[in-house]
Design a protein around this motif. Structure first.
Motif, PDB file in Angstrom:
ATOM      1  N   MET A  15      54.258  20.827  22.758  1.00  0.00           N
ATOM      2  CA  MET A  15      54.824  20.623  24.085  1.00  0.00           C
ATOM      3  C   MET A  15      54.149  19.449  24.802  1.00  0.00           C
ATOM      4  SD  MET A  15      55.285  23.271  27.245  1.00  0.00           S
ATOM      5  CE  MET A  15      53.621  23.204  27.853  1.00  0.00           C
ATOM      6  N   ALA A  16      52.827  19.317  24.682  1.00  0.00           N
ATOM      7  CA  ALA A  16      52.111  18.230  25.346  1.00  0.00           C
ATOM      8  C   ALA A  16      52.525  16.875  24.771  1.00  0.00           C
ATOM      9  CB  ALA A  16      50.607  18.431  25.226  1.00  0.00           C
ATOM     10  N   VAL A  17      52.651  16.786  23.466  1.00  0.00           N
ATOM     11  CA  VAL A  17      53.062  15.529  22.836  1.00  0.00           C
ATOM     12  C   VAL A  17      54.503  15.200  23.233  1.00  0.00           C
ATOM     13  CG1 VAL A  17      53.565  14.429  20.619  1.00  0.00           C
ATOM     14  CG2 VAL A  17      51.429  15.662  20.941  1.00  0.00           C
ATOM     15  N   ASP A  18      55.365  16.215  23.295  1.00  0.00           N
ATOM     16  CA  ASP A  18      56.755  16.004  23.693  1.00  0.00           C
ATOM     17  C   ASP A  18      56.842  15.490  25.134  1.00  0.00           C
ATOM     18  OD1 ASP A  18      59.512  16.070  23.248  1.00  0.00           O
ATOM     19  OD2 ASP A  18      59.673  18.022  24.251  1.00  0.00           O
ATOM     20  N   GLY A  37      49.119   9.924  33.638  1.00  0.00           N
ATOM     21  CA  GLY A  37      49.595  11.266  33.315  1.00  0.00           C
ATOM     22  C   GLY A  37      49.926  11.425  31.848  1.00  0.00           C
ATOM     23  N   ALA A  38      50.563  10.431  31.267  1.00  0.00           N
ATOM     24  CA  ALA A  38      50.894  10.496  29.841  1.00  0.00           C
ATOM     25  C   ALA A  38      49.630  10.502  28.990  1.00  0.00           C
ATOM     26  CB  ALA A  38      51.794   9.321  29.455  1.00  0.00           C
ATOM     27  N   ALA A  39      48.663   9.673  29.343  1.00  0.00           N
ATOM     28  CA  ALA A  39      47.397   9.653  28.593  1.00  0.00           C
ATOM     29  C   ALA A  39      46.659  10.978  28.728  1.00  0.00           C
ATOM     30  CB  ALA A  39      46.530   8.501  29.085  1.00  0.00           C
ATOM     31  N   THR A  40      46.691  11.583  29.905  1.00  0.00           N
ATOM     32  CA  THR A  40      46.036  12.871  30.112  1.00  0.00           C
ATOM     33  C   THR A  40      46.709  13.955  29.267  1.00  0.00           C
ATOM     34  OG1 THR A  40      45.472  12.217  32.355  1.00  0.00           O
ATOM     35  CG2 THR A  40      45.374  14.556  31.862  1.00  0.00           C
ATOM     36  N   LEU A  41      48.020  13.940  29.218  1.00  0.00           N
ATOM     37  CA  LEU A  41      48.727  14.921  28.387  1.00  0.00           C
ATOM     38  C   LEU A  41      48.384  14.758  26.912  1.00  0.00           C
ATOM     39  CD1 LEU A  41      52.262  15.239  29.965  1.00  0.00           C
ATOM     40  CD2 LEU A  41      50.615  17.054  29.584  1.00  0.00           C
ATOM     41  N   LEU A  42      48.268  13.519  26.458  1.00  0.00           N
ATOM     42  CA  LEU A  42      47.894  13.304  25.058  1.00  0.00           C
ATOM     43  C   LEU A  42      46.473  13.791  24.782  1.00  0.00           C
ATOM     44  CD1 LEU A  42      49.497   9.859  24.199  1.00  0.00           C
ATOM     45  CD2 LEU A  42      50.116  12.118  23.330  1.00  0.00           C
ATOM     46  N   LEU A  43      45.566  13.587  25.721  1.00  0.00           N
ATOM     47  CA  LEU A  43      44.195  14.098  25.546  1.00  0.00           C
ATOM     48  C   LEU A  43      44.171  15.619  25.548  1.00  0.00           C
ATOM     49  CD1 LEU A  43      42.077  11.619  27.686  1.00  0.00           C
ATOM     50  CD2 LEU A  43      42.090  11.893  25.202  1.00  0.00           C
ATOM     51  N   LEU A  44      44.984  16.220  26.397  1.00  0.00           N
ATOM     52  CA  LEU A  44      45.055  17.679  26.413  1.00  0.00           C
ATOM     53  C   LEU A  44      45.700  18.220  25.142  1.00  0.00           C
ATOM     54  CD1 LEU A  44      46.033  18.371  30.119  1.00  0.00           C
ATOM     55  CD2 LEU A  44      43.849  18.823  29.010  1.00  0.00           C
ATOM     56  N   ALA A  45      46.588  17.450  24.546  1.00  0.00           N
ATOM     57  CA  ALA A  45      47.233  17.896  23.311  1.00  0.00           C
ATOM     58  C   ALA A  45      46.235  18.032  22.174  1.00  0.00           C
ATOM     59  CB  ALA A  45      48.336  16.919  22.922  1.00  0.00           C
ATOM     60  N   LEU A  96      59.982   6.943  29.833  1.00  0.00           N
ATOM     61  CA  LEU A  96      60.254   6.599  31.228  1.00  0.00           C
ATOM     62  C   LEU A  96      59.475   5.345  31.645  1.00  0.00           C
ATOM     63  CD1 LEU A  96      61.777   7.463  33.739  1.00  0.00           C
ATOM     64  CD2 LEU A  96      59.870   8.939  34.317  1.00  0.00           C
ATOM     65  N   LEU A  97      58.252   5.224  31.153  1.00  0.00           N
ATOM     66  CA  LEU A  97      57.461   4.013  31.418  1.00  0.00           C
ATOM     67  C   LEU A  97      58.164   2.773  30.869  1.00  0.00           C
ATOM     68  CD1 LEU A  97      53.759   5.015  30.738  1.00  0.00           C
ATOM     69  CD2 LEU A  97      54.664   3.993  32.800  1.00  0.00           C
ATOM     70  N   LEU A  98      58.697   2.874  29.659  1.00  0.00           N
ATOM     71  CA  LEU A  98      59.411   1.734  29.076  1.00  0.00           C
ATOM     72  C   LEU A  98      60.624   1.359  29.909  1.00  0.00           C
ATOM     73  CD1 LEU A  98      59.263   2.572  25.271  1.00  0.00           C
ATOM     74  CD2 LEU A  98      58.089   0.732  26.464  1.00  0.00           C
ATOM     75  N   LEU A  99      61.357   2.350  30.404  1.00  0.00           N
ATOM     76  CA  LEU A  99      62.520   2.066  31.240  1.00  0.00           C
ATOM     77  C   LEU A  99      62.121   1.369  32.545  1.00  0.00           C
ATOM     78  CD1 LEU A  99      64.699   5.287  30.858  1.00  0.00           C
ATOM     79  CD2 LEU A  99      65.113   3.027  29.891  1.00  0.00           C
ATOM     80  N   ILE A 100      61.054   1.856  33.152  1.00  0.00           N
ATOM     81  CA  ILE A 100      60.607   1.256  34.414  1.00  0.00           C
ATOM     82  C   ILE A 100      60.120  -0.170  34.178  1.00  0.00           C
ATOM     83  CG2 ILE A 100      58.871   1.387  36.235  1.00  0.00           C
ATOM     84  CD1 ILE A 100      59.117   4.432  36.075  1.00  0.00           C
ATOM     85  N   ALA A 112      55.595  11.910  25.279  1.00  0.00           N
ATOM     86  CA  ALA A 112      56.575  10.981  24.720  1.00  0.00           C
ATOM     87  C   ALA A 112      57.687  10.701  25.732  1.00  0.00           C
ATOM     88  CB  ALA A 112      57.160  11.549  23.428  1.00  0.00           C
ATOM     89  N   ARG A 113      58.128  11.710  26.454  1.00  0.00           N
ATOM     90  CA  ARG A 113      59.158  11.497  27.471  1.00  0.00           C
ATOM     91  C   ARG A 113      58.636  10.649  28.623  1.00  0.00           C
ATOM     92  NH1 ARG A 113      62.005  17.441  27.312  1.00  0.00           N
ATOM     93  NH2 ARG A 113      62.883  17.119  25.248  1.00  0.00           N
ATOM     94  N   MET A 114      57.383  10.858  29.002  1.00  0.00           N
ATOM     95  CA  MET A 114      56.789  10.042  30.064  1.00  0.00           C
ATOM     96  C   MET A 114      56.636   8.595  29.595  1.00  0.00           C
ATOM     97  SD  MET A 114      53.998  12.738  31.521  1.00  0.00           S
ATOM     98  CE  MET A 114      53.403  11.839  32.919  1.00  0.00           C
TER      99      MET A 114
END
Length: 184
Positions: free
Chosen positions: A145-148, A129-137, A156-160, A151-153
């Motif tokens: 908004m897409a980059v933001d 999902g994060a990679a898809t948002l970056l491609l859409l950005a 969250l990946l780092l926390l998990i 970045a939040r996703m």
């Protein structure tokens, strides 16, 4: 080495299936059909039992792309089963011991839900999902908004991923000393 066997009827209209351990080879015979599996090629040994206990057991063996399922109970009629746990336990213990000696890289574990696998699946979906948002950005007019969101996703990946080492791995089995509660 002596020949060791276990048999069970898996379905109503099938002949009885017999599993025999001949040296380092597991032989499965159903009717006139025979399949042979070298224990030197064993990749995974998974033992399953119902949550509430009982005498039902199943053993799933993986030999690369080929799989073998061995059941401890034999179908006798609608709702009726023959309990053959003694011969199943003896065969499963022998397969584990011989398989561990012949295939040292095989995995021996119990079947069931594993929290670590579920978290890994969720993190992989989140990463997609994060990679898809970056491609859409790149191609959209709402880059900020897409980059933001990406970045939040990623945060969250780092926390998990930081919590992943503390999650339980499931119950690994010692192939030379299988627990008595799994195989009485």
């Amino acid at each position: 080495m002596s020949t060791l066997s276990h048999s069970a009827r898996l379905a109503p209209f099938q002949p009885e299936t017999a599993w025999t351990l001949e040296g380092g080879t597991l032989v499965e015979r159903r009717g006139g059909r025979e399949r042979r599996f070298e224990l030197a090629h064993l990749r995974r040994f998974r033992l399953a039992m119902p949550r509430g206990g009982g005498r039902q057991r199943a053993l799933m063996l993986s030999f690369g792309r080929q799989r073998v399922a061995i059941a401890s109970q034999s179908w006798r009629g609608p709702g009726l089963y023959d309990d053959r746990l003694e011969s199943f336990s003896l065969l499963a213990r022998t397969i584990a011991a011989v398989g561990a000696d012949l295939s040292p890289h095989a995995r021996f574990d119990t079947a069931g839900f594993k929290l670590r696998d579920a978290v890994t699946l969720v993190t992989s979906l989140l990463a997609v999902g994060a990679a898809t948002l970056l491609l859409l950005a790149i191609s959209s007019s709402m880059r900020g908004m897409a980059v933001d969101l990406a970045a939040r996703m990623a945060f969250l990946l780092l926390l998990i991923f930081s919590a992943l080492p503390w999650l339980p791995r499931g119950e690994a089995l010692d192939p030379h000393d299988l627990p008595a509660r799994w195989l009485p």
